[in-house]
Design a protein around this motif. Structure first.
Motif, mmCIF file in Angstrom:
data_model
loop_
_atom_site.group_PDB
_atom_site.id
_atom_site.type_symbol
_atom_site.label_atom_id
_atom_site.label_comp_id
_atom_site.label_asym_id
_atom_site.label_seq_id
_atom_site.Cartn_x
_atom_site.Cartn_y
_atom_site.Cartn_z
ATOM 1 N N ARG A 163 8.442 -27.932 42.038
ATOM 2 C CA ARG A 163 7.025 -28.293 41.961
ATOM 3 C C ARG A 163 6.657 -28.865 40.591
ATOM 4 O O ARG A 163 5.714 -29.658 40.485
ATOM 5 C CB ARG A 163 6.158 -27.073 42.285
ATOM 6 N N PHE A 164 7.372 -28.473 39.549
ATOM 7 C CA PHE A 164 7.100 -29.050 38.232
ATOM 8 C C PHE A 164 7.435 -30.545 38.214
ATOM 9 O O PHE A 164 6.717 -31.349 37.609
ATOM 10 C CB PHE A 164 7.888 -28.311 37.161
ATOM 11 N N GLU A 165 8.532 -30.917 38.884
ATOM 12 C CA GLU A 165 8.873 -32.336 38.981
ATOM 13 C C GLU A 165 7.821 -33.083 39.785
ATOM 14 O O GLU A 165 7.422 -34.204 39.428
ATOM 15 C CB GLU A 165 10.245 -32.488 39.636
ATOM 16 N N THR A 170 3.071 -36.788 40.127
ATOM 17 C CA THR A 170 1.663 -37.062 40.453
ATOM 18 C C THR A 170 0.879 -37.512 39.221
ATOM 19 O O THR A 170 -0.151 -38.177 39.355
ATOM 20 C CB THR A 170 0.996 -35.815 41.049
ATOM 21 N N LEU A 171 1.365 -37.181 38.040
ATOM 22 C CA LEU A 171 0.689 -37.602 36.809
ATOM 23 C C LEU A 171 1.170 -38.965 36.321
ATOM 24 O O LEU A 171 0.796 -39.400 35.228
ATOM 25 C CB LEU A 171 0.910 -36.552 35.715
ATOM 26 N N GLY A 172 2.020 -39.592 37.110
ATOM 27 C CA GLY A 172 2.441 -40.954 36.785
ATOM 28 C C GLY A 172 3.836 -41.077 36.219
ATOM 29 O O GLY A 172 4.270 -42.194 35.916
ATOM 30 N N ALA A 173 4.542 -39.979 36.051
ATOM 31 C CA ALA A 173 5.902 -40.054 35.508
ATOM 32 C C ALA A 173 6.870 -40.546 36.577
ATOM 33 O O ALA A 173 6.759 -40.179 37.743
ATOM 34 C CB ALA A 173 6.339 -38.686 34.998
ATOM 35 N N SER A 174 7.798 -41.386 36.176
ATOM 36 C CA SER A 174 8.838 -41.823 37.095
ATOM 37 C C SER A 174 9.806 -40.679 37.350
ATOM 38 O O SER A 174 9.811 -39.666 36.645
ATOM 39 C CB SER A 174 9.595 -43.017 36.511
ATOM 40 N N THR A 177 11.889 -40.115 34.301
ATOM 41 C CA THR A 177 11.142 -39.450 33.227
ATOM 42 C C THR A 177 10.921 -37.980 33.546
ATOM 43 O O THR A 177 11.046 -37.114 32.666
ATOM 44 C CB THR A 177 9.784 -40.147 33.008
ATOM 45 N N ALA A 178 10.611 -37.684 34.817
ATOM 46 C CA ALA A 178 10.420 -36.285 35.217
ATOM 47 C C ALA A 178 11.713 -35.490 35.054
ATOM 48 O O ALA A 178 11.698 -34.336 34.605
ATOM 49 C CB ALA A 178 9.931 -36.220 36.667
ATOM 50 N N PHE A 179 12.826 -36.129 35.398
ATOM 51 C CA PHE A 179 14.105 -35.427 35.242
ATOM 52 C C PHE A 179 14.419 -35.205 33.769
ATOM 53 O O PHE A 179 14.840 -34.109 33.370
ATOM 54 C CB PHE A 179 15.222 -36.247 35.884
ATOM 55 N N ARG A 180 14.182 -36.231 32.943
ATOM 56 C CA ARG A 180 14.554 -36.148 31.532
ATOM 57 C C ARG A 180 13.670 -35.185 30.753
ATOM 58 O O ARG A 180 14.149 -34.464 29.887
ATOM 59 C CB ARG A 180 14.507 -37.557 30.922
ATOM 60 N N ARG A 181 12.376 -35.171 31.051
ATOM 61 C CA ARG A 181 11.436 -34.394 30.245
ATOM 62 C C ARG A 181 11.033 -33.060 30.870
ATOM 63 O O ARG A 181 10.522 -32.196 30.151
ATOM 64 C CB ARG A 181 10.181 -35.224 29.981
ATOM 65 N N VAL A 182 11.240 -32.904 32.167
ATOM 66 C CA VAL A 182 10.824 -31.662 32.839
ATOM 67 C C VAL A 182 12.031 -30.891 33.356
ATOM 68 O O VAL A 182 12.249 -29.729 33.008
ATOM 69 C CB VAL A 182 9.841 -31.968 33.992
ATOM 70 N N THR A 183 12.833 -31.546 34.205
ATOM 71 C CA THR A 183 13.938 -30.841 34.856
ATOM 72 C C THR A 183 15.044 -30.472 33.878
ATOM 73 O O THR A 183 15.523 -29.335 33.870
ATOM 74 C CB THR A 183 14.514 -31.702 35.991
ATOM 75 N N LEU A 184 15.461 -31.438 33.078
ATOM 76 C CA LEU A 184 16.593 -31.192 32.183
ATOM 77 C C LEU A 184 16.336 -30.050 31.202
ATOM 78 O O LEU A 184 17.227 -29.209 30.994
ATOM 79 C CB LEU A 184 16.950 -32.481 31.442
ATOM 80 N N PRO A 185 15.149 -29.960 30.577
ATOM 81 C CA PRO A 185 14.912 -28.787 29.721
ATOM 82 C C PRO A 185 14.956 -27.465 30.472
ATOM 83 O O PRO A 185 15.396 -26.456 29.921
ATOM 84 C CB PRO A 185 13.518 -29.050 29.150
ATOM 85 N N MET A 186 14.512 -27.462 31.753
ATOM 86 C CA MET A 186 14.534 -26.214 32.522
ATOM 87 C C MET A 186 15.952 -25.763 32.842
ATOM 88 O O MET A 186 16.232 -24.559 32.884
ATOM 89 C CB MET A 186 13.739 -26.390 33.825
ATOM 90 N N ILE A 187 16.836 -26.712 33.091
ATOM 91 C CA ILE A 187 18.198 -26.349 33.490
ATOM 92 C C ILE A 187 19.165 -26.401 32.321
ATOM 93 O O ILE A 187 20.382 -26.303 32.520
ATOM 94 C CB ILE A 187 18.699 -27.259 34.629
#
Length: 264
Positions: A163-165, A170-174, A177-187
């Motif tokens: 859901r974070f991705e 929904t905020l406009g990230a590709s 970008t979502a993988f690089r800035r959201v998913t990758l730090p989480m994992i």
């Protein structure tokens, strides 16, 4: 108040458990007992030993980099993407875990060798050959090590909340970008653990390396191959080299103790 079921150990399980522990630990104890501690500095001071250690560290690090470059996207596909045959792909990815390393080396020769399916084209088009070269060592080690990283990263991705991705999208990230800035730090912890396991597996690789890359000092002779060669002529040197690899393995376990050795 009910007693904990683990407070009493069944005798039928105690003896086999202790025998299993002895079976796993006793050879390592024997290695430490029979080690030539007084002659150890002299055994480890030879140039050939340090050359093999340098080559092992460089090739294992390069193989881990290849595993990260290819394995993280592959793990994402297995964890996030829906496509026909995903279970089959996952089985093929994990196959090198159970495949005899020598068989993996033969398979690499048939594909990347000078007369292989892809190797023939590489040789004719670019004059480039992989077998019996230092890059060939990296390829062989990456082949057997990458599944460890893929499994670790895939598990981390499945545990991460997608859901974070979706919120980032929904905020406009590709997606990238979502993988690089959201998913990758989480994992990141899963990626780090997988990278360490892949590095340790690559460092200890023997069968695929000697089959695909050979055993040439200074070019393809890694530490496990040096141990094998020394065991035939100089057992004390083989023990000394084995102690170096044992120390590296213990260091890896210590580094991963929080993830793999914790108890609930």
């Amino acid at each position: 108040m009910r007693r904990r079921s683990s407070s009493r150990i069944p005798a039928a399980l105690l003896l086999p458990g202790l025998l299993g522990l002895l079976f796993l630990v006793f050879p390592l104890v024997g290695l430490l007992v029979r080690a030539p501690w007084r002659a150890l500095p002299g055994e480890l001071s030879s140039g050939q030993v340090w050359e093999a250690l340098r080559l092992s560290l460089e090739c294992a690090t390069a193989a881990t980099a290849v595993s990260l470059l290819l394995g993280v996207p592959l793990a994402w596909l297995l964890a996030r993407a829906e496509f026909p045959g995903r279970r089959l792909v996952r089985a093929l990815v994990t196959l090198p875990l159970v495949l005899p390393p020598v068989v993996g080396g033969v398979a690499l020769l048939l594909v990347l060798g000078r007369n292989g399916i892809v190797g023939r084209w590489l040789d004719s088009a670019f004059g480039f050959t992989l077998p019996f070269t230092t890059p060939g060592v990296v390829v062989a080690e990456a082949f057997v090590a990458m599944p460890f990283l893929v499994i670790s990263v895939e598990g981390a991705l499945r545990a991460a909340d997608p859901r974070f991705e979706d919120a980032a999208a929904t905020l406009g990230a590709s997606r990238w970008t979502a993988f690089r800035r959201v998913t990758l730090p989480m994992i990141a912890p899963g990626v780090a653990a997988g990278a360490v396991l892949a590095w340790a597996r690559a460092l200890g690789e023997f069968g695929a390396t000697i089959t695909f890359a050979g055993n040439f000092p200074g070019t393809t002779q890694t530490m496990p191959l040096a141990v094998y060669l020394a065991l035939q002529n100089d057992p004390e040197a083989a023990i000394a080299l084995s102690l170096v690899l044992l120390a590296v393995s213990v260091a890896v376990l210590v580094g991963l103790r929080g993830r793999w050795m914790s108890t609930p």
